[in-house]
Write an enzyme that holds these catalytic residues in place. Sequence first.
Site, PDB file in Angstrom:
ATOM      1  N   HIS A  15       0.842  -1.207   0.000  1.00  0.00           N
ATOM      2  CA  HIS A  15       0.000   0.000   0.000  1.00  0.00           C
ATOM      3  C   HIS A  15       0.871   1.249   0.000  1.00  0.00           C
ATOM      4  CE1 HIS A  15      -4.163   1.616   1.062  1.00  0.00           C
ATOM      5  NE2 HIS A  15      -3.397   2.699   1.035  1.00  0.00           N
ATOM      6  N   HIS A 199      -9.665   0.548  -0.194  1.00  0.00           N
ATOM      7  CA  HIS A 199      -9.589   1.330   1.033  1.00  0.00           C
ATOM      8  C   HIS A 199     -10.899   1.056   1.782  1.00  0.00           C
ATOM      9  CE1 HIS A 199      -6.368   3.386  -1.046  1.00  0.00           C
ATOM     10  NE2 HIS A 199      -6.150   4.182  -0.004  1.00  0.00           N
ATOM     11  N   GLU A 202     -11.358   3.273   6.726  1.00  0.00           N
ATOM     12  CA  GLU A 202     -10.420   4.343   7.079  1.00  0.00           C
ATOM     13  C   GLU A 202     -11.153   5.532   7.695  1.00  0.00           C
ATOM     14  OE1 GLU A 202      -6.733   6.892   5.043  1.00  0.00           O
ATOM     15  OE2 GLU A 202      -8.210   5.917   3.756  1.00  0.00           O
ATOM     16  N   ASP A 279       1.736   3.967   3.080  1.00  0.00           N
ATOM     17  CA  ASP A 279       0.641   4.751   2.516  1.00  0.00           C
ATOM     18  C   ASP A 279       1.204   5.866   1.641  1.00  0.00           C
ATOM     19  OD1 ASP A 279      -1.995   5.390   1.981  1.00  0.00           O
ATOM     20  OD2 ASP A 279      -2.293   6.554   3.805  1.00  0.00           O
TER      21      ASP A 279
END
EC number: 3.5.4.4
Length: 340
Positions: A15, A199, A202, A279
Amino acid sequence: MTQAVLKELAKAELHCHLDGSLSLPAIRKLANMADIILPSSDKELRKYVIAPAQTESLVDYLKTFEFIRPLLQTKEALRFAAYDVARQAALENVIYIEIRFAPELSMDKGLTASDTVLAVLEGLADAQKEFNIVARALVCGMRQSSHKTTKDIIKHIVDLAPKGLVGFDFAGDEFSYPTDSLVDLIQEVKRSGYPMTLHAGECGCAKHIADSLNLGIKRMGHVTALTGQRDLIKRFVEEDAVAEMCLTSNLQTKAASSIQSFPYQELYDAGGKITINTDNRTVSDTNLTKEYSLFVTYFGTKIEDFLVFNQNAVKASFTSDSEKDTLLHKLQENYDSYLK
């Protein structure tokens, strides 16, 4: 466990966003290519490209990316950007990385979706020739974009798998555009043959994680909303799902309000499949070595845990089975020297 040892450990990352991970020298070069004037000092530049340690929300955090967008509007820029991110990863012994990006954010000046993907793949190929890394690309659809835009992107990328495009993701404003609003697009991606990650969770909504599982998606980014969700954690583990965890980013965006509200320990104790990720290396001012150090500090993570997390990443990756076998062998060889 020293920083030097953590840096030397072989790593796999699933990721990592291209536009959030450009090094400062790369940003300067890209700005020069685009005839864009930047602040002369790195101290000033960092204010534009690195989010504060505490942002108000995910939406606030994402504003940082608007500064980078004009720099990534040509094939040459995308190729160099992809090379730069893979290079950074290789320098901390990342042996496999999947770098994701949204083609539509680089189509402001006439590039097609396939133009953008091919340019990124060329940059990753450049890095692979120079460094000891396997680098693959994922395409991100943006949740907030029209379905027509996303379907057009899917149509343009359908034949690019042989060149190194390995999967698809949906990113962006999860709160306003939840997973259940994307069902027709997810089915379209599945018909194209690309495996998916999403995703999910989150923005604090555990339902998005459950929705992803309901749609048969077993790789998810962030999953911070798993905290305190005992039944959902049990289901996540039983269905062999994989968490792409991003600690620094989640603390910045308040997806996790504190270390205590980050779901790692609950998922770890339940036997869940965990991977550790950056990320956005630049926006979050991090790298994998820093992330590993945080896990050691806050959770007492050991080398044998890092081996398992990296094995999880390779097994859950979207590369070929033969590539996975080679990578797993490299991981074991590297960690054996520390575990004896």
